[in-house]
Design an enzyme around this catalytic site. Structure first.
Site, PDB file in Angstrom:
ATOM      1  N   HIS A 153       0.820  -1.219   0.000  1.00 29.63           N
ATOM      2  CA  HIS A 153       0.000   0.000   0.000  1.00 29.63           C
ATOM      3  C   HIS A 153       0.854   1.270   0.000  1.00 29.63           C
ATOM      4  O   HIS A 153       0.313   2.370  -0.120  1.00 29.63           O
ATOM      5  CB  HIS A 153      -1.031  -0.014   1.140  1.00 29.63           C
ATOM      6  CG  HIS A 153      -0.537   0.341   2.499  1.00 29.63           C
ATOM      7  ND1 HIS A 153      -0.202  -0.585   3.453  1.00 29.63           N
ATOM      8  CD2 HIS A 153      -0.344   1.548   3.071  1.00 29.63           C
ATOM      9  CE1 HIS A 153       0.168   0.044   4.547  1.00 29.63           C
ATOM     10  NE2 HIS A 153       0.105   1.342   4.352  1.00 29.63           N
ATOM     11  N   ASP A 184      -0.012  -7.561   1.474  1.00 31.44           N
ATOM     12  CA  ASP A 184       0.474  -6.173   1.526  1.00 31.44           C
ATOM     13  C   ASP A 184       2.005  -6.154   1.539  1.00 31.44           C
ATOM     14  O   ASP A 184       2.629  -5.922   2.575  1.00 31.44           O
ATOM     15  CB  ASP A 184      -0.100  -5.495   2.776  1.00 31.44           C
ATOM     16  CG  ASP A 184       0.096  -3.991   2.758  1.00 31.44           C
ATOM     17  OD1 ASP A 184       0.445  -3.440   1.696  1.00 31.44           O
ATOM     18  OD2 ASP A 184      -0.115  -3.371   3.821  1.00 31.44           O
ATOM     19  N   GLY A 193       2.576   5.905   8.830  1.00 35.27           N
ATOM     20  CA  GLY A 193       3.944   6.378   8.578  1.00 35.27           C
ATOM     21  C   GLY A 193       4.991   5.330   8.931  1.00 35.27           C
ATOM     22  O   GLY A 193       6.138   5.436   8.525  1.00 35.27           O
ATOM     23  N   SER A 197       4.212   2.133   8.242  1.00 31.84           N
ATOM     24  CA  SER A 197       3.872   1.098   7.264  1.00 31.84           C
ATOM     25  C   SER A 197       5.065   0.708   6.410  1.00 31.84           C
ATOM     26  O   SER A 197       5.821   1.586   5.962  1.00 31.84           O
ATOM     27  CB  SER A 197       2.787   1.604   6.320  1.00 31.84           C
ATOM     28  OG  SER A 197       1.580   1.692   7.000  1.00 31.84           O
TER      29      SER A 197
HETATM   30  C1  4AZ Z   1      -1.683   3.140   8.720  1.00 30.94           C
HETATM   31  O1  4AZ Z   1      -2.657   3.885   8.616  1.00 30.94           O
HETATM   32  C2  4AZ Z   1      -1.582   2.255   9.914  1.00 30.94           C
HETATM   33  N1  4AZ Z   1      -1.702   0.250  14.503  1.00 30.94           N
HETATM   34  C3  4AZ Z   1      -0.440   1.512  10.120  1.00 30.94           C
HETATM   35  C4  4AZ Z   1      -0.333   0.683  11.230  1.00 30.94           C
HETATM   36  C5  4AZ Z   1      -1.389   0.593  12.115  1.00 30.94           C
HETATM   37  C6  4AZ Z   1      -2.532   1.331  11.915  1.00 30.94           C
HETATM   38  C7  4AZ Z   1      -2.635   2.170  10.802  1.00 30.94           C
HETATM   39  C8  4AZ Z   1      -1.255  -0.316  13.289  1.00 30.94           C
HETATM   40  O2  4AZ Z   1      -0.808   3.129   7.867  1.00 30.94           O
END
Ligand code: 4AZ
Length: 244
Positions: A48, A96, A192, A194
């Site tokens: 993503h 992902d 952020g 991710s």
């Molecule tokens: C995101 O929005 C996101 N708590 C990444 C990790 C988590 C939640 C949201 C895990 O990229």
């Protein structure tokens, strides 16, 4: 990262900052996601995090996003390969994962230093309850915008059954992902982070077990972070690297 601390120099040498700008623009690159170095010329990130309309670069060996550090090195991304079965639904993200090929010559891209080093890929599962490490520059309990310093935190691997409990995520969890965190809340990855690493220790070696993927907000009770299960994708990774 919620509930984290500033990472020590050299503690997460596989951590990369994936930085983007619109294709053809002369704007500054901005941090968008984490990524993980797995060899001199290859990194993994979350599917993503890939937008084909953007130019990408990665920063390795640095702890601070704001300032230039002598240990850091920035390098262009040559090619991004998003998993063919990548899928987003309103509730979850499946498969992902994406590979990033870095720009280099004759199979050399990033040189290994004390601050830049590839993580190992998993060859066996870790038991539920194993304490593992997450890191990133993402949102914190103090700032929606993230941290300019790399943060890290310890999380526990949560078994698939508990994570599929109706109080947690129910039946949207499949074997391309796993949950990790603390069901009481507080310590978690966030927006952020991710694409960044969840590593677990096996006999002193750091193994890349997960990539930060998604979750229902951050740090909430019964809503742990969900991570791409890297061990599910090792054959895919090898086949893509070999094919190039
Ligand atoms: C995101 O929005 C996101 N708590 C990444 C990790 C988590 C939640 C949201 C895990 O990229």
């Amino acid at each position: 990262i919620y509930g984290g601390l500033k990472a020590l120099p050299g503690a997460q040498p596989w951590q990369l900052s994936l930085q983007v700008r619109p294709q053809g623009s002369s704007q500054a690159y901005r941090h968008t996601c984490g990524a993980v170095l797995i060899s001199s010329c290859w990194a993994l990130t979350a599917g993503h995090c890939i937008n084909p309309n953007n130019q990408m670069q990665v920063m390795a060996g640095g702890l601070s996003l704001g300032k230039d550090e002598p240990t850091e090195k920035t390098i262009d991304v040559d090619q991004a390969i998003k998993h063919e079965k990548y899928m987003e639904t309103p509730e979850a993200v499946y498969n992902d994962i994406a590979l990033l090929k870095l720009k280099g010559t004759r199979g050399r891209c990033l040189n290994e230093t004390q601050f830049v080093r590839a993580a190992c890929l998993p060859d066996a599962p870790f038991p539920d309850g194993t304490e593992c490490t997450i890191s990133g520059w993402g949102a914190t309990e103090y700032s929606l915008y993230g941290s300019s310093n790399l943060l890290d935190a310890q999380v526990l691997l949560i078994n698939q059954e508990s994570c599929s409990d109706k109080e947690v995520y129910g039946n949207i969890i499949d074997n391309t992902m796993f949950c990790a965190g603390h069901l009481q809340g507080g310590v978690d990855s966030c927006q952020g982070d991710s694409g960044g690493p969840l590593t677990c220790n096996k006999e002193g070696t750091h193994v890349l077990y997960g990539l930060v993927s998604w979750g229902d907000q951050c740090g909430r009770k019964n809503k742990p972070g969900v991570y791409t299960r890297v061990s599910h994708f090792t054959d895919w990774i090898q086949s893509k690297i070999q094919a190039v």
